[in-house]
Write a protein that holds these residues in place. Structure first.
Motif: not given
Lengths: 383, 383
Positions: A18-20, A79-86, A117-119
């Motif tokens: 996640i950290k570059e 946003g909603p995408r962030g919540f889905q990621d959590a 970066p969920m991947d």
């Protein structure tokens, strides 16, 4: 030892990418029971990061099997995408650990406004699960660092049971609570309502009174997990005291490592008509940029203390205020007191005592000086 | 031109020796009539400097013949002796000018907690009186500077009448009012109640919305003196408008010269449910040290804007907030908006627009970035 000092817990800290820069950025803490009681306290900022929204929901049950924490991205204002990621992060941990997603809390820290970066994060959860260990506490504490220069852990052991924990936080350190991620674990056999009561009592007088830069974060999370693995149920007061002691140590370590700071300032308000007055005055002093610059320059500028007190609504008479800096009462009765040249400010810790001469209540707020290094670090943070 | 742009006024600015470096440090402004109507607005800090306590008393009559201002010492937190010194200063000016001490306001600026060197100040008043001139406005404006790098003046001339003024202030710049000394003069023939009304209306939307460093001073003073020498009584709205225009210009100059600043930041809150909400949110943004550091680094860090909004009690929904930096809507609906790389932050003036999407009210707060120079200047101020 950190979160694995108490029996019944395993943890891991790994680099998920996640950290570059390749530094560790993902921690996993697992409660192996026999109990899974838990409590949590979260930021009072109304703009709450997705993991805070998720974890608040999960905590409603009073049970937690695991916590996934990442640095390198706050997942706030996403946003909603962030919540889905959590949610997806909790689902992945649940799948790997064989528990329910509703038993997994998530905490994130880093820059606001970026999707995670969920991947990288999801494979990271698998990798961390494979490395879970009863000795993993320190690695977990390292993996949650952002601009922290050191990792922060504390352990208190009493009669057959232990409370331990880890913390991160170096900027956006301000009350309600003091901006950070903290996971505490205990092998004491304590149920969720008592955990909650002890945790709130402790944070109110520790993390809530750490105010490094007046900036309240979107991600503050303090979790307390109990495994019951010691088989001991301590008296509530003893348990609450141990939790407070661990929180106090971690809070003090946060201040000691605050971004760019060269002085740790203990603002002690005494003679207040109420505890609320003492806290309000302490915070006003702790947030006064001019005073924080003066302390940086080792200048016992008590006029700036008085001017900060004067902006509050606390009970006091201006001509009865007294101020001591490192024990020298440089201001008496609102005017010039002892010789300011007597104040020795060479050491890192500085104590400012403000006596409101209006009662018997008191409070301590911890803050830092304001330095060119703080400015530098925070003008370059996102680049 | 400053305070002598309007007819009926004389002024002087001299070096009385209060400042050890020999720079000008004493100003005198005299209203030669025919009228001597006056109004004043003072700091809302509860710790008020002696000259503020004196001048508030004097203003109760709605008349002022003269104002004595000094830099090089704030005469704040100086106890009964400080008040006696303020009184003695007014007495000396009254004696020299042949007026009553109750018609003389006093204003001081500089370090808090030091007694004024009256052996230098009182002869200085005599010297200044001897140099009073219809062209003395600029010298007076120079004599009230402390860490100001330039003197600040503004003049508005309307149909046969004028409002002019001078201001000082570079640190401790925050609301209620924005920390400074200001003297405004007009030759319009306006009585004290109307002066008061126009002055309060103007300061509420100008100086009160300048918040450079969140620190409220003990000495803030804004005076408005009317000589009536133009023989004209303007319509109230015209007059109030001119006063607001002069205050606006002076407030803008204060921000432009704030200690160590490299950016002037216009925080514009729109879509608020009430003006009070807009001001609260604007101030919270203006006081966020992390954001101020980011702007210094030309980093359009909108996450810090949202985190500042989230600490307020204003009406808004987190997922409806929008933020633009220099016109680029980098945050939409509480989440990532337009590409932040589109934001051009090379120039000194930066506009942050926060849309609360909760109504139609708005407000503008001016602030500065937080810089290493600010830290440096304020760690060394008293030495």
């Amino acid at each position: 030892m950190s979160v694995t000092a108490a029996k019944g817990f395993t943890a891991a800290g790994i680099a998920a990418g996640i950290k570059e820069n390749g530094n560790p950025d993902l921690a996993l803490v697992v409660n192996n029971g026999p109990r899974r009681a838990a409590a949590g306290v979260f930021t009072s900022n109304r703009v709450k990061a997705a993991p805070v929204l998720w974890s608040e929901q999960v905590l409603a049950s009073g049970e937690l099997a695991a916590v996934v924490l990442n640095s390198g991205g706050a997942n706030a204002c996403t946003g909603p995408r962030g919540f889905q990621d959590a949610h997806a992060t909790a689902e992945k941990a649940a799948e790997v650990l064989g528990v329910g997603a509703g038993e997994v809390a998530v905490a994130s820290t880093g820059l606001i406004g970026l999707l995670l970066p969920m991947d990288k994060l999801l494979p990271g959860v698998e990798k961390a699960a494979a490395e879970l260990s009863e000795h993993g506490g320190e690695k977990a504490a390292i993996a949650i660092k952002t601009t922290d220069t050191v990792h922060k852990t504390a352990v208190v052991t009493r009669d057959g049971w232990t409370v331990g924990g880890m913390a991160k936080g170096a900027g956006m350190l301000a009350p309600g609570l003091a901006t950070m991620l903290v996971v505490l674990t205990t092998d004491a056999d304590v149920d969720a309502p008592e955990l909650d009561k002890a945790l709130r009592a402790a944070t109110r007088v520790t993390f809530d009174r750490v105010d490094s830069d007046g900036c309240m974060s979107t991600n503050d999370t303090v979790l307390l997990l109990a495994s019951g693995a010691s088989g001991t149920t301590p008296a509530y007061d003893d348990f609450a005291d141990a939790v407070r002691e661990v929180c106090d140590s971690l809070g003090r370590q946060l201040i000691g490592d605050a971004e760019g700071a060269s002085k740790d300032i203990r603002v002690e308000v005494v003679g207040a008509a109420s505890e609320a007055d003492a806290v309000e005055v302490g915070r006003s002093i702790a947030r006064n940029n001019l005073l924080k610059c003066a302390i940086h320059g080792e200048d016992p500028n008590w006029g700036r203390v008085l001017s900060a007190i004067g902006t509050t609504g606390a009970t006091f008479e201006p001509d009865r205020l007294n101020v001591a800096i490192n024990g020298v009462w440089v201001c008496k009765n609102g005017s010039v007191g002892e010789d300011r040249d007597l104040v020795d400010m060479r050491y890192r810790e500085v104590t400012i005592t403000a006596d409101l001469a209006a009662g018997t209540e008191s409070a301590v707020i911890w803050t830092n000086d304001l330095t060119a290094d703080y400015v530098h670090e925070n003008s370059a943070y996102s680049s």
